[in-house]
Design a protein around this motif. Structure first.
Motif, PDB file in Angstrom:
ATOM      1  N   MET A  94      43.216  49.927  34.582  1.00 39.93           N
ATOM      2  CA  MET A  94      42.488  49.016  35.432  1.00 39.93           C
ATOM      3  C   MET A  94      43.477  48.214  36.276  1.00 39.93           C
ATOM      4  SD  MET A  94      39.327  46.433  34.873  1.00 39.93           S
ATOM      5  CE  MET A  94      38.408  47.818  34.325  1.00 39.93           C
ATOM      6  N   ILE A  95      43.149  47.967  37.509  1.00 39.38           N
ATOM      7  CA  ILE A  95      43.995  47.198  38.417  1.00 39.38           C
ATOM      8  C   ILE A  95      43.994  45.728  38.007  1.00 39.38           C
ATOM      9  CG2 ILE A  95      44.239  46.392  40.807  1.00 39.38           C
ATOM     10  CD1 ILE A  95      43.033  49.080  41.683  1.00 39.38           C
ATOM     11  N   GLU A  96      45.153  45.116  38.049  1.00 35.36           N
ATOM     12  CA  GLU A  96      45.325  43.689  37.748  1.00 35.36           C
ATOM     13  C   GLU A  96      46.157  43.054  38.844  1.00 35.36           C
ATOM     14  OE1 GLU A  96      44.545  41.186  35.358  1.00 35.36           O
ATOM     15  OE2 GLU A  96      43.101  42.659  34.672  1.00 35.36           O
ATOM     16  N   ASN A  97      45.854  41.821  39.153  1.00 35.55           N
ATOM     17  CA  ASN A  97      46.708  41.016  40.017  1.00 35.55           C
ATOM     18  C   ASN A  97      46.447  39.545  39.695  1.00 35.55           C
ATOM     19  OD1 ASN A  97      44.475  40.068  41.515  1.00 35.55           O
ATOM     20  ND2 ASN A  97      44.657  41.694  43.015  1.00 35.55           N
TER      21      ASN A  97
END
Length: 186
Positions: free
Chosen positions: A1-4
């Motif tokens: 999953m993309i995280e920022n």
């Protein structure tokens, strides 16, 4: 999953119900209100108004202005809650009232989205926020309290929601998991 950083901020934000008594710096409150002004809104009319209360006197004036228990309180309040709830605003040093022009297209949607920006902006600055649903739409519902609202809400506007902001007394060790199966992909 993309995280920022933005997604992590949203996932760790929580609704605080016990605040430190430390005042919130004015530049942080200004940044939070500025973030609210960037919320999506109908036709970019920005048909909202923000009232920021940071003094004990101002909070007491708000309590006095709404008067005895609003009719809607009994319908909306948690079981066993007494008015005024919460009369100490959970100990928060700042109260932000969001009102809107009811003649604008979809004005409540803009106010709602501004509230989300307030919550996320507060969390990103090391603060926390909580929506006070009992200090919302119908808190100035009687003729007498309607006259009192002029100090807090511009003429012709309606209160949408009040929020408290401050430094949390504690931070949850772990965020409660989100419910599963709340989406449909087509």
């Amino acid at each position: 999953m993309i995280e920022n950083e933005v997604l992590r901020n949203m996932k760790t934000r929580f609704s605080c119900r016990k605040f430190k008594s430390d005042p919130v710096e004015k530049d942080k409150l200004e940044a939070i209100i500025d973030a609210a002004k960037y919320a999506a809104n109908g036709h970019r009319l920005e048909a909202w108004h923000f009232t920021i209360i940071t003094t004990a006197e101002g909070k007491q004036e708000l309590l006095d202005a709404v008067g005895p228990e609003p009719e809607e309180f009994r319908k909306l309040a948690p079981k066993g809650a007494a008015w005024p709830f919460p009369s100490d605003f959970y100990g928060a040093p700042a109260v932000i009232m969001i009102s809107y022009d009811p003649n604008a297209p979809w004005p409540e949607a803009g106010a709602f989205l501004a509230a989300g920006n307030i919550m996320n902006a507060a969390h990103s600055l090391g603060l926390s926020a909580c929506a006070l649903t009992v200090f919302s739409k119908d808190v100035f519902g009687t003729e007498e309290t309607a006259r009192n609202k002029a100090k807090f809400i511009p003429e012709g506007y309606r209160l949408y929601l009040s929020m408290v902001v401050g430094y949390p007394a504690s931070i949850p060790a772990k965020k409660a998991p989100r419910r599963e199966n709340v989406e449909t992909w087509l």
